[in-house]
Every structure is written in structure tokens, then in C-alpha cells.
Design a protein around this motif. Sequence first.
Motif, PDB file in Angstrom:
ATOM      1  N   LYS A  75       0.834  -1.205   0.000  1.00  0.00           N
ATOM      2  CA  LYS A  75       0.000   0.000   0.000  1.00  0.00           C
ATOM      3  C   LYS A  75       0.867   1.253   0.000  1.00  0.00           C
ATOM      4  O   LYS A  75       0.950   1.987   0.990  1.00  0.00           O
ATOM      5  N   PHE A  76       1.532   1.491  -1.150  1.00  0.00           N
ATOM      6  CA  PHE A  76       2.305   2.724  -1.251  1.00  0.00           C
ATOM      7  C   PHE A  76       1.346   3.874  -1.568  1.00  0.00           C
ATOM      8  O   PHE A  76       0.203   3.667  -1.982  1.00  0.00           O
ATOM      9  N   ASP A  77       1.808   5.094  -1.366  1.00  0.00           N
ATOM     10  CA  ASP A  77       0.978   6.281  -1.592  1.00  0.00           C
ATOM     11  C   ASP A  77       1.041   6.651  -3.069  1.00  0.00           C
ATOM     12  O   ASP A  77       1.941   7.380  -3.494  1.00  0.00           O
ATOM     13  N   ILE A  78       0.083   6.158  -3.854  1.00  0.00           N
ATOM     14  CA  ILE A  78       0.127   6.364  -5.297  1.00  0.00           C
ATOM     15  C   ILE A  78      -0.012   7.834  -5.660  1.00  0.00           C
ATOM     16  O   ILE A  78       0.676   8.331  -6.552  1.00  0.00           O
ATOM     17  N   ASP A  79      -0.898   8.567  -4.962  1.00  0.00           N
ATOM     18  CA  ASP A  79      -1.088   9.981  -5.295  1.00  0.00           C
ATOM     19  C   ASP A  79       0.181  10.787  -5.023  1.00  0.00           C
ATOM     20  O   ASP A  79       0.602  11.598  -5.854  1.00  0.00           O
ATOM     21  N   LYS A  80       0.778  10.579  -3.867  1.00  0.00           N
ATOM     22  CA  LYS A  80       2.007  11.299  -3.530  1.00  0.00           C
ATOM     23  C   LYS A  80       3.151  10.870  -4.431  1.00  0.00           C
ATOM     24  O   LYS A  80       3.969  11.714  -4.860  1.00  0.00           O
ATOM     25  N   SER A  81       3.221   9.584  -4.757  1.00  0.00           N
ATOM     26  CA  SER A  81       4.305   9.093  -5.612  1.00  0.00           C
ATOM     27  C   SER A  81       4.227   9.712  -7.001  1.00  0.00           C
ATOM     28  O   SER A  81       5.249  10.149  -7.559  1.00  0.00           O
ATOM     29  N   LEU A  82       3.028   9.780  -7.571  1.00  0.00           N
ATOM     30  CA  LEU A  82       2.877  10.402  -8.887  1.00  0.00           C
ATOM     31  C   LEU A  82       3.123  11.904  -8.810  1.00  0.00           C
ATOM     32  O   LEU A  82       3.698  12.495  -9.731  1.00  0.00           O
ATOM     33  N   ALA A  83       2.703  12.534  -7.707  1.00  0.00           N
ATOM     34  CA  ALA A  83       2.973  13.966  -7.534  1.00  0.00           C
ATOM     35  C   ALA A  83       4.474  14.219  -7.474  1.00  0.00           C
ATOM     36  O   ALA A  83       4.979  15.198  -8.040  1.00  0.00           O
ATOM     37  N   ASN A  84       5.199  13.325  -6.791  1.00  0.00           N
ATOM     38  CA  ASN A  84       6.661  13.454  -6.731  1.00  0.00           C
ATOM     39  C   ASN A  84       7.266  13.367  -8.125  1.00  0.00           C
ATOM     40  O   ASN A  84       8.159  14.138  -8.486  1.00  0.00           O
ATOM     41  N   ALA A  85       6.782  12.397  -8.905  1.00  0.00           N
ATOM     42  CA  ALA A  85       7.307  12.232 -10.262  1.00  0.00           C
ATOM     43  C   ALA A  85       7.003  13.457 -11.119  1.00  0.00           C
ATOM     44  O   ALA A  85       7.867  13.942 -11.860  1.00  0.00           O
ATOM     45  N   HIS A  86       5.790  13.965 -11.016  1.00  0.00           N
ATOM     46  CA  HIS A  86       5.414  15.160 -11.786  1.00  0.00           C
ATOM     47  C   HIS A  86       6.261  16.370 -11.391  1.00  0.00           C
ATOM     48  O   HIS A  86       6.578  17.219 -12.230  1.00  0.00           O
ATOM     49  N   SER A  87       6.637  16.440 -10.119  1.00  0.00           N
ATOM     50  CA  SER A  87       7.431  17.590  -9.656  1.00  0.00           C
ATOM     51  C   SER A  87       8.831  17.607 -10.255  1.00  0.00           C
ATOM     52  O   SER A  87       9.505  18.646 -10.236  1.00  0.00           O
ATOM     53  N   LEU A  88       9.266  16.467 -10.792  1.00  0.00           N
ATOM     54  CA  LEU A  88      10.602  16.373 -11.379  1.00  0.00           C
ATOM     55  C   LEU A  88      10.610  16.619 -12.881  1.00  0.00           C
ATOM     56  O   LEU A  88      11.675  16.639 -13.502  1.00  0.00           O
ATOM     57  N   LEU A  89       9.424  16.812 -13.470  1.00  0.00           N
ATOM     58  CA  LEU A  89       9.356  17.097 -14.903  1.00  0.00           C
ATOM     59  C   LEU A  89      10.181  18.327 -15.248  1.00  0.00           C
ATOM     60  O   LEU A  89      10.153  19.337 -14.528  1.00  0.00           O
ATOM     61  N   GLY A  90      10.926  18.220 -16.330  1.00  0.00           N
ATOM     62  CA  GLY A  90      11.766  19.338 -16.757  1.00  0.00           C
ATOM     63  C   GLY A  90      13.194  19.261 -16.251  1.00  0.00           C
ATOM     64  O   GLY A  90      14.060  19.992 -16.750  1.00  0.00           O
ATOM     65  N   ARG A  91      13.454  18.384 -15.282  1.00  0.00           N
ATOM     66  CA  ARG A  91      14.833  18.224 -14.810  1.00  0.00           C
ATOM     67  C   ARG A  91      15.694  17.663 -15.945  1.00  0.00           C
ATOM     68  O   ARG A  91      15.234  16.837 -16.731  1.00  0.00           O
ATOM     69  N   PRO A  92      16.960  18.065 -16.033  1.00  0.00           N
ATOM     70  CA  PRO A  92      17.847  17.516 -17.072  1.00  0.00           C
ATOM     71  C   PRO A  92      18.213  16.068 -16.776  1.00  0.00           C
ATOM     72  O   PRO A  92      18.134  15.614 -15.632  1.00  0.00           O
ATOM     73  N   TYR A  93      18.618  15.369 -17.821  1.00  0.00           N
ATOM     74  CA  TYR A  93      19.020  13.969 -17.675  1.00  0.00           C
ATOM     75  C   TYR A  93      20.406  13.892 -17.044  1.00  0.00           C
ATOM     76  O   TYR A  93      21.298  14.700 -17.330  1.00  0.00           O
ATOM     77  N   ASP A  94      20.591  12.899 -16.196  1.00  0.00           N
ATOM     78  CA  ASP A  94      21.886  12.692 -15.534  1.00  0.00           C
ATOM     79  C   ASP A  94      22.715  11.700 -16.354  1.00  0.00           C
ATOM     80  O   ASP A  94      22.565  10.486 -16.225  1.00  0.00           O
ATOM     81  N   PHE A  95      23.586  12.244 -17.180  1.00  0.00           N
ATOM     82  CA  PHE A  95      24.376  11.399 -18.074  1.00  0.00           C
ATOM     83  C   PHE A  95      25.497  10.654 -17.358  1.00  0.00           C
ATOM     84  O   PHE A  95      26.104   9.757 -17.942  1.00  0.00           O
ATOM     85  N   VAL A  96      25.801  11.020 -16.102  1.00  0.00           N
ATOM     86  CA  VAL A  96      26.885  10.341 -15.378  1.00  0.00           C
ATOM     87  C   VAL A  96      26.359   9.534 -14.189  1.00  0.00           C
ATOM     88  O   VAL A  96      27.136   8.991 -13.419  1.00  0.00           O
ATOM     89  N   TYR A  97      25.033   9.474 -14.036  1.00  0.00           N
ATOM     90  CA  TYR A  97      24.388   8.581 -13.066  1.00  0.00           C
ATOM     91  C   TYR A  97      24.849   8.807 -11.626  1.00  0.00           C
ATOM     92  O   TYR A  97      25.114   7.861 -10.888  1.00  0.00           O
ATOM     93  N   MET A  98      24.916  10.071 -11.252  1.00  0.00           N
ATOM     94  CA  MET A  98      25.334  10.408  -9.896  1.00  0.00           C
ATOM     95  C   MET A  98      24.130  10.843  -9.063  1.00  0.00           C
ATOM     96  O   MET A  98      23.276  11.591  -9.533  1.00  0.00           O
ATOM     97  N   PRO A  99      24.060  10.376  -7.811  1.00  0.00           N
ATOM     98  CA  PRO A  99      22.940  10.759  -6.945  1.00  0.00           C
ATOM     99  C   PRO A  99      23.142  12.165  -6.353  1.00  0.00           C
ATOM    100  O   PRO A  99      24.227  12.751  -6.444  1.00  0.00           O
ATOM    101  N   TYR A 100      22.074  12.674  -5.775  1.00  0.00           N
ATOM    102  CA  TYR A 100      22.133  13.907  -4.998  1.00  0.00           C
ATOM    103  C   TYR A 100      22.555  15.124  -5.812  1.00  0.00           C
ATOM    104  O   TYR A 100      23.316  15.978  -5.354  1.00  0.00           O
ATOM    105  N   ASN A 101      22.081  15.205  -7.054  1.00  0.00           N
ATOM    106  CA  ASN A 101      22.300  16.417  -7.845  1.00  0.00           C
ATOM    107  C   ASN A 101      20.993  16.764  -8.551  1.00  0.00           C
ATOM    108  O   ASN A 101      19.977  16.090  -8.378  1.00  0.00           O
ATOM    109  N   ALA A 102      21.006  17.808  -9.361  1.00  0.00           N
ATOM    110  CA  ALA A 102      19.779  18.274 -10.005  1.00  0.00           C
ATOM    111  C   ALA A 102      19.360  17.391 -11.168  1.00  0.00           C
ATOM    112  O   ALA A 102      18.190  17.407 -11.583  1.00  0.00           O
ATOM    113  N   GLU A 103      20.300  16.618 -11.704  1.00  0.00           N
ATOM    114  CA  GLU A 103      19.997  15.772 -12.852  1.00  0.00           C
ATOM    115  C   GLU A 103      19.370  14.447 -12.395  1.00  0.00           C
ATOM    116  O   GLU A 103      19.629  13.985 -11.296  1.00  0.00           O
ATOM    117  N   ILE A 104      18.582  13.852 -13.286  1.00  0.00           N
ATOM    118  CA  ILE A 104      17.859  12.625 -12.952  1.00  0.00           C
ATOM    119  C   ILE A 104      18.044  11.587 -14.062  1.00  0.00           C
ATOM    120  O   ILE A 104      17.947  11.920 -15.244  1.00  0.00           O
TER     121      ILE A 104
END
Length: 212
Positions: free
Chosen positions: A106-135
Motif C-alpha cells: 500500500k504505497f501512496d500512489i497519489d504522492k508518488s505520482l505527484a513526486n514524479a510530476h514535480s521532477l518534470l523538466g529536470r535535465p538527464y543525468d548522463f553520469v548517473y550520480m545521486p544527490y544532484n539536479a539531474e535525474i
Amino acid sequence: MKEKERILIVLVACFLCMSTSAQKVINSPSRLHDGDLLFQVSAESNAITTVSKGVSSQAIDHVGIFHWHEGRPMVIEANYAGVVDSPLEEFCHQCPKVLVGRVRGKFDIDKSLANAHSLLGRPYDFVYMPYNAEIYCSELVQQSYVYKDGTKVFSPVPMSFHGQDGLIMPYWADFYSRRLMEVPEGVPGSHPAGLSRSSQVRIKYEWKGFVK
């Protein structure tokens, strides 16, 4: 027939039923649920699939988040253009095979999708590093899915860039060397293939929609 043999036969039958169900082929988006994970299976092995095998050893190199928007089937994904919301048909035309994974519990589907939508427009992370603006694709999933209490559904796992011999693959050594970076071996992160094998995900279907 001995009782132990009966139990064994029942268990085997249950396993075969579950396996058959997991391989069911669908071609209608009406069977898809908000929050389903769509895994792209590559036609051939590549540098991404070599370092981590997907469920049933399949060559999974990309994942997206399915959702319905005004009656249209859409996929939030992090691709080379950044984090975008793509029509399902466009997402599926990028590869020959797509597996549908359903998140367990029972994960929070509404919050999970809202989280994903909030990341729209972020640049792609071509070096696969965590904790930066790229995804990157699996990072999008890892950051988005949460339970009701806000804890993450998918915990970060140590990233791997080595082959079966335990050595860093030449492709990745050269990839990061050209960027004046060390290979982030063991750094907490994620991989689409690893997500497909997660105990939190059940592979429900193989998608065959839009096949011409």
C-alpha cells in the motif's frame, strides 16, 4: 501418495500458475494501473545491461512510470531529453519489448505520482550520480515512490560498473575517465534492471500494444 509429495506438487503447481500469470501478454492499456512500472527490454546486450541483469536475466536498460492523464495513457520517464511525460505509444515504440511491473503493498500512489510530476523538466543525468539536479530513469522511480508515512519504497543500492570478472568494464572506465571522474563503483544509486528484480515489484504482463 505421501503427504510430503502432495504438498510438493501443490507448491510446484502454484509456482507455475504464478509464472504463467507473470508472462501474460496484453495489448490494451485498460489493463494498466496508475503507478505501474514499464521496463524496456533491449534487443541486445549493452554497457548498461551487462552490469546488471533484469528479472529472468532479461536485458532491461530503461524504466518509466505509467499514469492516466485525462483519459490518455502516459509515461513519466527520464530520457536524454530530461524528465518528460511521454505518450505510451511513443514510449513503447522505443524498444521491441516492454514488461509491466506492479508495485506491491500500500504505497501512496497519489504522492508518488505527484513526486514524479514535480521532477518534470529536470535535465538527464548522463553520469548517473545521486544527490544532484539531474535525474536518470531508475533514479526517477527511486525518488518518487513513497509509502503513506513518507518513507521510500525503493532504497538506494550500491551501483556496479564491473563485469563478471569483478573488474570495472573498459567502457565505463573510459566513459568516466573522459569526464575526469572516478567510476562511482559502490556509490548508492539504482538500476532499472535491479528495480525489475525488487521484492517490491511483481512483473504482471508483457506489453504487446501498438505492434504493427
